[in-house]
Scaffold this motif. Structure first.
Motif, PDB file in Angstrom:
ATOM      1  N   ARG A  47       3.325  -2.926   9.426  1.00 48.18           N
ATOM      2  CA  ARG A  47       1.939  -3.033   8.956  1.00 48.18           C
ATOM      3  C   ARG A  47       1.559  -1.831   8.084  1.00 48.18           C
ATOM      4  O   ARG A  47       0.928  -1.983   7.041  1.00 48.18           O
ATOM      5  N   GLU A  48       1.963  -0.660   8.521  1.00 45.83           N
ATOM      6  CA  GLU A  48       1.643   0.547   7.748  1.00 45.83           C
ATOM      7  C   GLU A  48       2.354   0.525   6.394  1.00 45.83           C
ATOM      8  O   GLU A  48       1.767   0.862   5.367  1.00 45.83           O
ATOM      9  N   ILE A  49       3.611   0.100   6.408  1.00 42.58           N
ATOM     10  CA  ILE A  49       4.365   0.017   5.141  1.00 42.58           C
ATOM     11  C   ILE A  49       3.696  -0.969   4.193  1.00 42.58           C
ATOM     12  O   ILE A  49       3.503  -0.693   3.017  1.00 42.58           O
ATOM     13  N   ARG A  50       3.305  -2.119   4.717  1.00 46.40           N
ATOM     14  CA  ARG A  50       2.677  -3.138   3.845  1.00 46.40           C
ATOM     15  C   ARG A  50       1.333  -2.651   3.328  1.00 46.40           C
ATOM     16  O   ARG A  50       0.952  -2.931   2.197  1.00 46.40           O
ATOM     17  N   ASN A  51       0.575  -1.927   4.152  1.00 47.33           N
ATOM     18  CA  ASN A  51      -0.694  -1.374   3.678  1.00 47.33           C
ATOM     19  C   ASN A  51      -0.454  -0.379   2.542  1.00 47.33           C
ATOM     20  O   ASN A  51      -1.165  -0.393   1.539  1.00 47.33           O
ATOM     21  N   LEU A  52       0.540   0.488   2.711  1.00 42.12           N
ATOM     22  CA  LEU A  52       0.847   1.448   1.651  1.00 42.12           C
ATOM     23  C   LEU A  52       1.299   0.719   0.389  1.00 42.12           C
ATOM     24  O   LEU A  52       0.909   1.053  -0.723  1.00 42.12           O
ATOM     25  N   ASP A  53       2.125  -0.304   0.593  1.00 39.19           N
ATOM     26  CA  ASP A  53       2.607  -1.060  -0.557  1.00 39.19           C
ATOM     27  C   ASP A  53       1.462  -1.754  -1.286  1.00 39.19           C
ATOM     28  O   ASP A  53       1.407  -1.757  -2.520  1.00 39.19           O
ATOM     29  N   SER A  54       0.520  -2.305  -0.547  1.00 42.13           N
ATOM     30  CA  SER A  54      -0.590  -2.992  -1.227  1.00 42.13           C
ATOM     31  C   SER A  54      -1.495  -1.968  -1.939  1.00 42.13           C
ATOM     32  O   SER A  54      -2.090  -2.277  -2.967  1.00 42.13           O
ATOM     33  N   ILE A  55      -1.566  -0.759  -1.418  1.00 42.31           N
ATOM     34  CA  ILE A  55      -2.307   0.295  -2.116  1.00 42.31           C
ATOM     35  C   ILE A  55      -1.613   0.619  -3.442  1.00 42.31           C
ATOM     36  O   ILE A  55      -2.267   0.764  -4.480  1.00 42.31           O
ATOM     37  N   ALA A  56      -0.278   0.692  -3.414  1.00 42.57           N
ATOM     38  CA  ALA A  56       0.466   0.916  -4.656  1.00 42.57           C
ATOM     39  C   ALA A  56       0.194  -0.212  -5.650  1.00 42.57           C
ATOM     40  O   ALA A  56       0.085   0.013  -6.867  1.00 42.57           O
ATOM     41  N   GLN A  57       0.031  -1.419  -5.141  1.00 45.86           N
ATOM     42  CA  GLN A  57      -0.252  -2.550  -6.033  1.00 45.86           C
ATOM     43  C   GLN A  57      -1.644  -2.431  -6.642  1.00 45.86           C
ATOM     44  O   GLN A  57      -1.844  -2.776  -7.806  1.00 45.86           O
ATOM     45  N   LEU A  58      -2.594  -1.941  -5.862  1.00 44.63           N
ATOM     46  CA  LEU A  58      -3.924  -1.727  -6.433  1.00 44.63           C
ATOM     47  C   LEU A  58      -3.867  -0.666  -7.536  1.00 44.63           C
ATOM     48  O   LEU A  58      -4.503  -0.815  -8.582  1.00 44.63           O
ATOM     49  N   LEU A  59      -3.088   0.384  -7.297  1.00 43.64           N
ATOM     50  CA  LEU A  59      -2.949   1.432  -8.320  1.00 43.64           C
ATOM     51  C   LEU A  59      -2.382   0.840  -9.612  1.00 43.64           C
ATOM     52  O   LEU A  59      -2.820   1.184 -10.712  1.00 43.64           O
TER      53      LEU A  59
ATOM     54  N   VAL B 135      -2.471  -6.954 -21.036  1.00 44.50           N
ATOM     55  CA  VAL B 135      -1.583  -7.232 -22.170  1.00 44.50           C
ATOM     56  C   VAL B 135      -0.479  -8.214 -21.763  1.00 44.50           C
ATOM     57  O   VAL B 135      -0.202  -9.178 -22.466  1.00 44.50           O
ATOM     58  N   HIS B 136       0.160  -7.947 -20.613  1.00 45.81           N
ATOM     59  CA  HIS B 136       1.170  -8.866 -20.097  1.00 45.81           C
ATOM     60  C   HIS B 136       0.643  -9.466 -18.794  1.00 45.81           C
ATOM     61  O   HIS B 136       0.446  -8.738 -17.827  1.00 45.81           O
ATOM     62  N   PRO B 137       0.400 -10.778 -18.758  1.00 49.21           N
ATOM     63  CA  PRO B 137      -0.145 -11.407 -17.551  1.00 49.21           C
ATOM     64  C   PRO B 137       0.763 -11.228 -16.327  1.00 49.21           C
ATOM     65  O   PRO B 137       1.987 -11.202 -16.468  1.00 49.21           O
ATOM     66  N   PHE B 138       0.163 -11.079 -15.180  1.00 46.97           N
ATOM     67  CA  PHE B 138       0.924 -10.928 -13.934  1.00 46.97           C
ATOM     68  C   PHE B 138       0.074 -11.327 -12.739  1.00 46.97           C
ATOM     69  O   PHE B 138      -1.136 -11.522 -12.850  1.00 46.97           O
ATOM     70  N   THR B 139       0.728 -11.462 -11.571  1.00 49.88           N
ATOM     71  CA  THR B 139       0.062 -11.747 -10.299  1.00 49.88           C
ATOM     72  C   THR B 139       0.378 -10.599  -9.356  1.00 49.88           C
ATOM     73  O   THR B 139       1.495 -10.093  -9.354  1.00 49.88           O
ATOM     74  N   ILE B 140      -0.601 -10.198  -8.568  1.00 53.69           N
ATOM     75  CA  ILE B 140      -0.381  -9.037  -7.700  1.00 53.69           C
ATOM     76  C   ILE B 140      -1.205  -9.191  -6.427  1.00 53.69           C
ATOM     77  O   ILE B 140      -2.207  -9.908  -6.412  1.00 53.69           O
ATOM     78  N   ARG B 141      -0.747  -8.519  -5.355  1.00 56.49           N
ATOM     79  CA  ARG B 141      -1.446  -8.604  -4.073  1.00 56.49           C
ATOM     80  C   ARG B 141      -1.865  -7.194  -3.652  1.00 56.49           C
ATOM     81  O   ARG B 141      -1.134  -6.483  -2.984  1.00 56.49           O
ATOM     82  N   PRO B 142      -3.083  -6.774  -4.021  1.00 57.59           N
ATOM     83  CA  PRO B 142      -3.504  -5.426  -3.646  1.00 57.59           C
ATOM     84  C   PRO B 142      -4.109  -5.350  -2.250  1.00 57.59           C
ATOM     85  O   PRO B 142      -4.711  -4.322  -1.925  1.00 57.59           O
TER      86      PRO B 142
END
Lengths: 492, 492
Positions: free
Chosen positions: B15-27, B224-231
């Motif tokens: 859970r902690e890893i996924r939270n950190l990863d989703s924070i990286a995605q928001l960045l 500029v380049h379309p993408f999908t992300i999970r922040p």
């Protein structure tokens, strides 16, 4: 200057803390400006994860040992020590309980305000106050428990000083207000015509840009409550709010937040990304937003430059409104319920009201049962009216429900700091009004940057005031500024 | 099911890893959609800080000991073990060197592409290839070094399988293309008239909403380049790009990204926020974006529902264009330089080209000196033309410059997976075309959610294909789908 190994380690640790903190700011920024509604639970978890990491580093063993024996005359060490000391004094249990109580407190307050039901909120306030007293005692204080709270927002300021400043301030504000109220009320109805959002957006951005906001290191977005935030190095963002029926909200809101942003963007590059890369105190920060919003942004010189452009954008509303009438309207003084919409003269009285009440609540001299009545009585004494409901009275602001006791005075201190700094600027730049009327906003900006902004948090509020104006903060500068301005405007 | 203590600890760490990863995605999200330009250096530091924290947790002692003896038949354990094993095998030195070389490689590639100068890029590509070989060897492989790279994007897939699938695919694509090119070229010029952005924005959003994108758990922005992300949990965001002179970009781009988003939004709530709360593989993810974009989004049924609305928004461009002409235009097949703009028939050939070349580069059978010529020769063989410049040839894509060898095949695998899954859907829902033509997109969405989306990464690509269609991935479904569609459209 070369530094020893522990100092470099301290810098690295500080850097990591600031990076984590700016990430938390991005999480908040996104929550207020673009996040989908159902993401709110996950976002709270992300923010609390990052804040926990910040706390672990600020209060941790590594920080403690790096600070041991470090030279506290170094501004970086001084600020890190201050932050560390406050953090280690708060037991984890208390931090957790406060965080929980603040969340439930804000929810309870929101409902209570909607339903104009103070009694429904009182048990929460009681609990928050109890925890806040514990917090103050854990942090420690000498003369007054309130000092421990005030210090969080206004480092090294004492409530005895605030008492003295506010007594003087409320006395001259009251007397000035009485003289203004003897005059005929200003007609500002044309400010409440329909002002299409697109024009407001264009004008606000032009003003912000002219003031010197650097859009390569910042952006403007929209949110329900405007704010300024730093989600990274060279990344200062502000928000505003467009109300088509109340033109002043967006424009003065944008000027206010741009003032905060100019301060942050003006910090010396060597401080950016460190604990010194922020404002000196909440009060000094507020002094800059208020200087730009009020002293500059509501001045004749400012509008001599911008009013023709504003008329060009909204000809149907303003082409027949002469300059003097417009200027008077944006400086209309009239006691009103809501603090955030108050004019320059009554604003300080709203703050004195809250400050006196929270001091009495904290000391136990005022029971929470009696708080609404105390609010109404003091409102009558200071502002001349009793609020019609608790919703626009004692339940008006969010601060207490979030446990932010000690915050309110920084707003009014901002007015005092601002006027005092501006008097020094005026003394040194003799043709300041002409420069502003010509749109040369870089003139005040360069001066403020040199004297205040570039120092970030490397100077305390008191050091700044003394170095710039030759003495600690006084109420007299603000008194003189208001006296001069409103005597002229209202022909007192 | 009750779990023992270590399993709960494993869940918490995940859970902690996924939270950190989703924070990286928001960045990252913020960097592409709203960040001021000069914030870029600070942002890189923030992202690398969070990624370092993720790596420490994924590869750390705690994870190792929690995984020891854990039941790998549990999907959570299986995925965490896989992630852990890959991470511990990569020495920190190699990770750092690769990250550095990818950053400089991408800069060099951008310049080289601008100046059409492959030789300026070659030394960087040489270095990246060297480090990529080291990486593959550190991760380990059995039959082919390429497998170690492919596995990063397409877990458990082998290059021997891809070889077989792609040989079959390129053969039927080539023969279908030849038959189509015998026919008169389709006139799609009306798709390149002026389509005002506002209308494109409205229409794209309507389509996305009709498909089932849940805006309470997601948003659409521009990049500029379309993408999908999970922040974050319950927070799936897509971007699109509006080109007023090329209407197809935004609409099919939005449908494509909405396909990715529907997959992510369809993951079972119990998997959300865990390592299982993502797609099964890059190929399966791409199968869904391509199914929605091509199989559904370029079908007659889809446009029977949406074309009248499109005509209503752009009457000046489309009111005189009959349905059949429009449908043929959005399905125009014609070999062209740019992979991302290729049609359904030639797209796979672009991928085969890149796949064959990167396999040879990695094995050393192809010297980088000879890469441009090899590209051009293979392009002629597969697509029937030699690119006019290296900028639209060997320098076209960013992948190799970022060290992403092994990524390309997942795009074409997506087409194969998609067609195979869709064939199963069609078999089970006999009136599928009627449902789509009536705008009942929940019919395919519910089926896909039940069979694919809700399982997240708890099923491997192979497990999904077998459970849904009864056999592992085959090229024949895609062949049949194209054959049927283009025989009809072009009257072959």
């Amino acid at each position: 200057m070369t530094h020893n190994e522990p100092y470099t380690q301290l810098q690295d640790l500080d850097r990591e803390i600031r990076n984590l903190d700016s990430i938390a700011q991005l999480l908040s920024w996104d929550q207020e400006t673009g996040m989908p509604p159902k993401a709110v639970t996950g976002r709270a978890e992300q923010i609390s994860l990052i804040e926990g990491m910040v706390h672990d580093r600020v209060a941790g063993e590594e920080m403690a040992s790096l600070l041991e024996g470090a030279d506290t005359s170094d501004p970086l060490v001084r600020m890190l020590r201050r932050e560390h000391d406050r953090a280690v004094r708060l037991p984890r249990r208390l931090v957790t309980e406060l965080a929980k109580q603040q969340t439930t407190g804000q929810l309870a307050w929101r409902h209570a305000k909607q339903e104009n039901n103070y009694e429904a909120f009182r048990p929460y306030l009681e609990e928050l106050l109890k925890l806040t007293r514990e917090k103050a005692d854990a942090i420690g204080w000498e003369d007054d428990r309130y000092d421990a709270l005030l210090d969080e927002y206004e480092p090294w300021m004492k409530s005895s000083t605030v008492d003295r400043l506010f007594d003087e301030m409320s006395s001259f504000l009251s007397s000035l207000l009485a003289r203004i109220l003897d005059k005929k009320a200003v007609d500002d109805s044309f400010l409440f015509l329909h002002y299409p959002e697109e024009g407001q957006r264009r004008f606000s951005r032009e003003v912000s840009e002219a003031m010197g906001f650097d859009f390569s290191r910042g952006t403007i977005a929209e949110s329900v409550h405007p704010f300024t935030i730093r989600p990274g190095d060279d990344d200062i963002r502000i928000t505003t709010k467009y109300d088509e029926g109340a033109f002043k909200t967006a424009i003065f809101g944008t000027i206010h937040e741009t003032g905060h942003a100019l301060y942050e963007q003006g910090v010396a590059p060597s401080y950016v990304g460190t604990i010194l890369g922020q404002g000196s105190s909440h009060g000094i920060h507020e002094s800059q937003s208020r200087t730009w919003e009020n002293i500059i942004g509501r001045s004749a010189a400012f509008w001599r430059y911008f009013y023709p452009r504003l008329q060009e954008i909204f000809p149907e509303n303003l082409s027949s409104v002469p300059f003097e009438r417009f200027l008077l309207a944006v400086n209309k003084v009239r006691p009103s319920d809501i603090r955030t919409e108050a004019d320059e003269v009554t604003y300080g009285l709203h703050i004195v009201l809250r400050y006196r009440l929270e001091r009495k609540m904290l000391s136990g001299d005022l029971s929470l049962r009696d708080l609404p009545e105390a609010w109404n009585t003091l409102s009558e004494e200071l502002l001349g009216f009793r609020p019609e409901t608790d919703a626009v009275g004692v339940l008006q602001d969010t601060h207490w429900s979030g446990g932010a006791f000690g915050y309110f005075p920084t707003y009014a201190l901002g007015n005092l700091y601002g006027a005092q700094l501006f008097a020094a600027l005026r003394k040194e730049v003799s043709d300041l009004d002409e420069q502003i009327a010509a749109g040369h906003f870089h003139v005040p900006l360069s001066w403020l940057t040199e004297k205040v902004y570039r120092h970030g948090a490397a100077r305390t509020a008191n050091e700044l005031m003394t170095s710039v104006s030759g003495e600690p903060v006084q109420a007299s500068y603000f008194a003189r500024y208001l006296e001069e301005k409103y005597t002229g405007l209202y022909g007192l």
